[in-house]
Design a protein around this motif. Sequence first.
Motif: not given
Length: 287
Positions: A46-50, A68-75, A108-110, A112-117
């Motif tokens: 899905p197209s989500e920010d997190g 993946f958070i804010n268009h960056k892969i962190t892990l 799991d998806t979030w 841009l504001a960090g809310r769980y989707r």
Amino acid sequence: MLVIFGILVMFTEAGVGLLSMNPVCRFTQSDPCYGAVGRPLYLQLPSEDGLRLKKNIIGAPTDRIFKFINHKITLNHPDYPRWQFVTDNSTMIISSAEKRNSGSYTLDTWDLAGRYRGVYHLQLVIEAVVSSVTVTDSCLSIEKRKLYCSSDGDNVHYNLTFQQTHPLADGSQTLLLDKEVHGSVTCYAQNHVSHEKKTIEIQQCPDPTPVTPTSTLKPKVTPRTQSGDIVYVVVQVLEITILLSLFGGFHIYARIQRKQTNRTAESKEEEVEEGPYTNLDQEHKKK
């Protein structure tokens, strides 16, 4: 370069009979998604920010594949080197799928504001492609013949057809036919990711070679005639008569012998009793 790679993949997949040249698995689907061993597989996220993708393992901690958070892969898990995430369209590409990639995945998806989707689930199954289809024909007896279809691959389903039009067996690898049947028989082998077929020509089963019975020599028995039976009976009667005569004569002879023996014994006893008195009389006469 990507265009050349795509063309090579298309030709390779067509050669091995893959059901889908570009299989795509979506986390929104409820049915299992199937991929082929050694082939690329696309996971549409899905197209989500997190995003956080993990694999569920029974009896062990979950594997966190990437985050993946804010268009960056962190892990990015080191055990999944063939997994590449494309940020432009939220697609996870498995360049060469392996059987160990089969399993249950959770996403799991979030926002841009960090809310769980929300959470998504996907069941992934990796199968070996169908290959090396073979059909064997064997004459079992003078009336029946057996066809057997086999192949390599996982979870293979078989169909046998006659002259490529008449279905003979659905789902069975073995088929019994009459010996007179002849023509082309095709075996279709298919699983969830690929298919292949094999056609052979069958001829009528040869008639069995007649076996010449081995004759055994038996002694010739000459049937006895009625006159022969009469002679046989007469001979038996004569033998019995002779035996009875001998037995009777022996019995009479034994009785005579016993009587003579008794008389001799009685005479000796009388002589013994009269002997002393006779001698006394003779002496008296001399005086």
